[in-house]
Design a protein around this motif. Structure first.
Motif, PDB file in Angstrom:
ATOM      1  N   PHE A  29      24.318  37.140  70.092  1.00 49.86           N
ATOM      2  CA  PHE A  29      24.652  38.430  70.718  1.00 49.86           C
ATOM      3  C   PHE A  29      26.157  38.707  70.649  1.00 49.86           C
ATOM      4  CE2 PHE A  29      20.917  37.419  73.776  1.00 49.86           C
ATOM      5  CZ  PHE A  29      20.000  37.794  72.801  1.00 49.86           C
ATOM      6  N   GLU A  35      29.664  40.350  70.688  1.00 51.40           N
ATOM      7  CA  GLU A  35      30.209  41.578  71.256  1.00 51.40           C
ATOM      8  C   GLU A  35      31.720  41.616  71.046  1.00 51.40           C
ATOM      9  OE1 GLU A  35      28.983  41.701  75.307  1.00 51.40           O
ATOM     10  OE2 GLU A  35      26.857  41.949  74.838  1.00 51.40           O
ATOM     11  N   ALA A  36      32.301  42.783  71.223  1.00 54.53           N
ATOM     12  CA  ALA A  36      33.707  43.015  70.870  1.00 54.53           C
ATOM     13  C   ALA A  36      34.686  42.045  71.538  1.00 54.53           C
ATOM     14  CB  ALA A  36      34.086  44.451  71.202  1.00 54.53           C
ATOM     15  N   ASP A  62      34.135  39.008  72.628  1.00 61.09           N
ATOM     16  CA  ASP A  62      33.724  37.599  72.542  1.00 61.09           C
ATOM     17  C   ASP A  62      34.717  36.753  71.759  1.00 61.09           C
ATOM     18  OD1 ASP A  62      31.415  38.074  73.943  1.00 61.09           O
ATOM     19  OD2 ASP A  62      30.120  38.161  72.182  1.00 61.09           O
ATOM     20  N   THR A  90      31.605  40.942  62.556  1.00 60.81           N
ATOM     21  CA  THR A  90      31.506  41.394  63.942  1.00 60.81           C
ATOM     22  C   THR A  90      32.908  41.635  64.500  1.00 60.81           C
ATOM     23  OG1 THR A  90      31.631  39.194  64.960  1.00 60.81           O
ATOM     24  CG2 THR A  90      29.456  39.924  64.204  1.00 60.81           C
ATOM     25  N   CYS A 117      34.266  40.379  67.056  1.00 57.08           N
ATOM     26  CA  CYS A 117      34.693  39.284  67.939  1.00 57.08           C
ATOM     27  C   CYS A 117      35.872  38.505  67.347  1.00 57.08           C
ATOM     28  CB  CYS A 117      33.529  38.336  68.187  1.00 57.08           C
ATOM     29  SG  CYS A 117      33.017  37.449  66.698  1.00 57.08           S
TER      30      CYS A 117
END
Length: 259
Positions: free
Chosen positions: A34, A36-37, A39, A58, A60
């Motif tokens: 999962f 996310e920005a 992370d 991603t 992250c």
């Protein structure tokens, strides 16, 4: 880096290297963390970058831990600016990690259990972890008490995290091919009030009991049998004749506090 360029690196048996080749499975593993920005995701043993390629797409912050200098050099060339820690994950000081993080990796069979034992108990900021391990280990990690696959690793890990078996991975998607199936498992850390107050005491109890797992618990603990221990069995309605595999992770934690 193209697949045929990646294939130029010879897998090292001493490091338990089996390189994942299937794009669909790579995507599923990365989706399971999962991302996310905000992370910070740490990948263990990126190897030829099968998962790294998806993680790098991603938003992250990504850190990889790679012991093999040859592979680390390739990743550095392909992903300028990638944070690469050139060290053995087994020797990494997991307890010193600062801030929240998620951890992911295709773990070598020969060190997977040890790494998971250390990570779930040491990384205080762990938000989620997703690991691919030998299928047999995945079954142990997700077993229920009373099952023959339930063991010391199960009792320990489940005192720090909930585990979920996600999916099986066949040998055909690796180069070189391992001789057994793999599986992907997700870990969600327990809240602080559900974690053991004294991990060392819990670890000692688990190792003591599972070293003689065929014997009754009361027999194994004969030298430590005190009125307080006897009272614990009575209070919790636990038969003293049961074997270690019949104690739940919560019972292991509770009993360790009485010893």
């Amino acid at each position: 880096m193209k697949k045929n360029e990646r294939a130029g690196h010879r897998a090292k048996k001493s490091l338990g290297q089996n390189f994942l080749q299937d794009d669909n499975i790579c995507g599923k593993i990365v989706d399971a963390i999962f991302p996310e920005a905000d992370d910070h995701i740490i990948e263990i043993g990126p190897g030829q970058g099968a998962l790294t390629r998806y993680l790098a797409e991603t938003p992250c912050r990504l850190t990889v831990i790679e012991k093999d200098d040859g592979l680390a050099d390739r990743l550095e060339a392909e992903y300028p600016g990638l944070e690469i820690l050139r060290r053995d994950a087994l020797e990494f000081p997991w307890a010193t990690l600062d801030g929240p993080c998620k951890i992911i990796g295709n773990l070598p069979y020969n060190i997977g259990s040890k790494l998971i034992w250390d990570i779930v108990s040491s990384v205080r900021g762990l938000q989620r972890a997703v690991f691919m391990v030998q299928h047999e280990v995945a079954m142990r990690l997700t077993a229920k008490s009373g099952n023959k696959t339930y063991g010391g690793l199960t009792a320990w890990v489940r005192n720090f995290a909930e585990t979920k078996y996600l999916f099986k991975v066949p040998p055909t998607v690796f180069r070189p091919r391992p001789k057994v199936d793999s599986a992907v498992v997700a870990f969600v850390p327990l809240s602080a009030n559900r974690r053991p107050e004294d991990p060392e005491r819990l670890s000692l109890l688990i190792k003591t009991l599972f070293q003689q797992r065929r014997k009754q618990v009361s027999t194994i603990l004969r030298k430590q049998w005190t009125p307080e221990v006897a009272a614990w069995f009575e209070e919790n309605a636990v038969d003293t004749r049961i074997r270690p595999e019949n104690l739940t992770p919560e019972q292991f934690r509770s009993l360790s506090q009485r010893l």
